[in-house]
Each structure stands twice: as C-alpha cells, then as structure tokens.
Design an enzyme around this catalytic site. Structure first.
Site, PDB file in Angstrom:
ATOM      1  N   GLY A   1       1.587   5.595   7.066  1.00  0.00           N
ATOM      2  CA  GLY A   1       1.488   4.824   5.841  1.00  0.00           C
ATOM      3  C   GLY A   1       2.112   5.590   4.685  1.00  0.00           C
ATOM      4  O   GLY A   1       2.123   6.830   4.675  1.00  0.00           O
ATOM      5  N   CYS A   2       2.620   4.873   3.687  1.00  0.00           N
ATOM      6  CA  CYS A   2       3.331   5.537   2.591  1.00  0.00           C
ATOM      7  C   CYS A   2       2.392   6.387   1.729  1.00  0.00           C
ATOM      8  O   CYS A   2       2.713   7.529   1.385  1.00  0.00           O
ATOM      9  CB  CYS A   2       4.078   4.512   1.742  1.00  0.00           C
ATOM     10  SG  CYS A   2       3.062   3.164   1.090  1.00  0.00           S
ATOM     11  N   ASN A   3       1.206   5.869   1.389  1.00  0.00           N
ATOM     12  CA  ASN A   3       0.255   6.673   0.627  1.00  0.00           C
ATOM     13  C   ASN A   3      -0.213   7.871   1.446  1.00  0.00           C
ATOM     14  O   ASN A   3      -0.451   8.954   0.912  1.00  0.00           O
ATOM     15  CB  ASN A   3      -0.955   5.825   0.229  1.00  0.00           C
ATOM     16  CG  ASN A   3      -0.587   4.686  -0.696  1.00  0.00           C
ATOM     17  OD1 ASN A   3       0.126   4.869  -1.677  1.00  0.00           O
ATOM     18  ND2 ASN A   3      -1.073   3.495  -0.383  1.00  0.00           N
ATOM     19  N   VAL A   4      -0.351   7.656   2.741  1.00  0.00           N
ATOM     20  CA  VAL A   4      -0.749   8.743   3.647  1.00  0.00           C
ATOM     21  C   VAL A   4       0.254   9.883   3.577  1.00  0.00           C
ATOM     22  O   VAL A   4      -0.119  11.063   3.519  1.00  0.00           O
ATOM     23  CB  VAL A   4      -0.858   8.223   5.090  1.00  0.00           C
ATOM     24  CG1 VAL A   4      -1.222   9.354   6.043  1.00  0.00           C
ATOM     25  CG2 VAL A   4      -1.876   7.101   5.186  1.00  0.00           C
TER      26      VAL A   4
END
Length: 369
Positions: A160-163
């Site tokens: 995931g991008c936030n991850v």
C-alpha cells in the site's frame, strides 16, 4: 529478451501509472489492456497523456487473454484482484504457461487471516511475496533477503502507498532497536489520487480545493496491519507495535508526506549525541544517495522531505531528527503515491523477478515545480 505484459484495470490511476513506466521499459512489450465497465473505449479517453497507447482499445478482462502474456499486472480494487488471480491460477494450472502475477491491490499482502477479517472482511487470499525490495528482515542492515525472495518468485503483492511511506520512515530505527514502536504515531498528508477515481462528493474539486480532510481516523485505516507486519519482519517483537495512523487528504494530485514519531530507546535518550546515534541507523540501512538503496535518499542533516521533489518518480526521500523536549524521534518520508507508492514498486519487483537490473524503467528524477 522481451517480455509481454498485460494490465488488468488499465483505466484507473494505478494502471495508468504502470503503463507510463512500462511504455519506456526497454525489455517490455505492452500487451492486452483490460478493464470492466470501460472495456471497448480507447485508452486515450482515460489516459490522454499516454500518447503512445492512446489509440489502443481497452479489452474485457478475460482470463484466457491475460494468460497469453509473460506478466500480468492486476491494478484492481481489493476483492476483485483476488478473484481474478484465483481464476488465472486455476486456468494456467492446466496449461504450460505460468505468467508472473503482480497484484497492486491489497488481497495478497497480509500474512494474517485475522487481520484481513478485522480490516477488510470477505474471503482471505494466501499472501504473495511482498513487493518492497527495500524491506529489512530481522538481523539485517540492508535488504538482501527481500530482494532474494523477489528474485525467486512468480507471485508479487505490491505494498500500500501509505504503508510504503511509513515503513521506509520507521524501519531502520525499529530494526536497530532505537525507537519504541509500542507508541508509534504517523500523520500523513496524502494527494487526492490516493483515493482513486470513484466519483464521491468529498473528492470533487469544490470540496478539495483549499481544504484538508482527514479520513479513516481512530485506528480504522486498512494499512495499519500491513505496516505492523513489516516492522515485525524487520525484527520488532510480534504483538508489541501499537500504531496510530491518521491520513489527511490535502489539495494536491499526487504525493504522500509521512511524519512518524516514536519515543527513543535508552541508548539514544541518555547519549550525548542522540542525533548521531539515530542517523547512523538510517545511514546504515539506506546509505548515501545512490549507494545502498538507489531509490531511497537519506537527505543531508537539516534538509526535510517535500513531495514536490519526488513527484512523478520512484524515489523516496527520508530524514530523521531527535526532538529533545519530547524525547522522540521524528522521521519524515516523501513519496509519490502513484510512483514509489505503487507503480515504481511494481516495476522494481517485476525487474527482480525477471532477472533485470532493479531500476530498469523506473524514473529516478523528480519533477518540480
């Protein structure tokens, strides 16, 4: 050698960014571009900036058609990618073809079925090799084990991008035992493309311009268990990480600026030079720009990440400092959510799985202003 790549979900933001990178990849031939409701349209109706592909017709998402390719990229929402992946695996089991599958959705990221049920619900899919080449493993100071895993796999789950932003910020300190992940806080400024193309009133320009909007507040964001999973891979004791994650949509199209804070461990707290001790862990993990990690730049002391410098690229910029008054480490990471946050990670991982140089086709210069 040239490999053929099909992209399912080609008309979405992630699919478009993957196609932008693949169109300049010297070893890749772009094959079928498929979608659901937009099948039959010209790709240029959805991605007019992709001039070399604009006249290509978007095809229906057909398992037999996708299976003709060497690589299949799934740029689909969670649930949809898992269902299509299962259908592809069932079909190719009876054929001689075993395409490399790359899932940009969430279906194959989590190793815990319980975490999946708590944050996503629905059918749980088996985890695939995690598509973050820079992920540290316990006992490592550089990410050799993760790259070895990607080099030997045929199934990749893109993070995931936030991850990505939070993991790249926090993992060096967590792996070195210099920060207390039981009190980890992350606040992220996120561009609107991170919310996808769904037509919702709060995503309209009238609501977005001049306003900042938090979402998934209070421990509800689906990326929380994935970040915790990554820190445990890096060596944090299982079950000890407590993460407060608050993303905030801000008026920009692309980008994530993550600010991560955590109390420092005793060796830092009682040192005469706490900043040096902290920085040494990030320096060991990421090196000087272009050294250990070609796409992660630990910035010079006193220089802080900004989203503008990484826009359009596969780069991540990172900085760490010690807040003496609060007794915490402050770490910031900037990425392009569609670049390093999705498409660039997919292409990096694809390259490793195919035995190509890791940054082939990845854009390593940002665009500013």
């Amino acid at each position: 050698m040239t490999w053929t790549v099909a992209v399912a979900g080609a008309t979405g933001y992630a699919g478009g960014e993957i196609l932008r990178l693949l169109s300049g990849h010297p070893e890749i031939e772009i094959g079928a571009l498929t979608a659901g409701s937009s099948a039959g349209a010209l790709l240029g109706e959805h991605h007019p900036h992709l001039l070399s592909l604009a006249q290509r017709r978007v095809e229906p998402t057909d398992v037999e058609r996708l299976a003709e390719h060497d690589v299949v990229v799934l740029a689909l929402p969670h649930g949809a990618s898992g269902e299509l992946a299962a259908a592809l695996e069932a079909y190719t089991a009876s054929t001689a073809r075993t395409p490399l599958l790359i899932d940009c959705g969430a279906d194959h990221r989590l190793t815990s079925a319980e975490a999946w049920q708590a944050f996503y619900g629905g059918d749980y899919a088996e985890p695939w090799t995690y598509g973050m080449p820079e992920l540290l493993h316990s006992g490592e100071t550089t990410a050799r084990a993760q790259r070895a895993a990607l080099a030997s796999t045929r199934r990749i789950a893109v993070p995931g991008c936030n991850v990505t932003a939070v993991t790249l910020a926090a993992q060096p300190g967590a792996a070195a035992g210099l920060i207390d992940t039981s009190q980890l806080t992350a606040v992220l400024a996120v561009g609107y493309s991170g919310a996808g193309k769904t037509l919702n009133p709060h995503l309209a320009a009238a609501a977005a311009l001049g306003s900042a909007q938090p979402y998934a507040v209070g421990g509800t964001h689906r990326h929380i268990p994935e970040i915790i999973q990554n820190l445990e891979v890096a060596g944090v004791e299982a079950g000890t990480t407590r993460l407060s994650l608050t993303p905030v949509l801000v008026p920009m199209s692309r980008g994530i600026l993550a600010t991560v804070t955590a109390p420092v461990a005793e060796p830092v707290l009682h040192s005469e030079h706490p900043d040096e001790i902290l920085r040494s862990a990030w320096q060991e993990a990421y090196g000087a720009p272009g050294e250990a990690e070609p796409l992660i730049h630990l910035l010079p002391e006193g220089v802080w990440p900004t989203t503008g410098t990484v826009t359009g690229s596969g780069l991540a910029t990172v900085q760490v400092a010690y807040d003496r008054g609060a007794g915490v480490a402050v770490v910031m990471c900037a990425i392009d959510n569609l670049g390093k946050g999705t498409a660039s990670a997919a292409v990096q991982s694809l390259n490793l799985a195919l035995g190509l140089p890791e940054t082939t086709g990845v854009i390593t210069e940002g665009v500013t202003p």
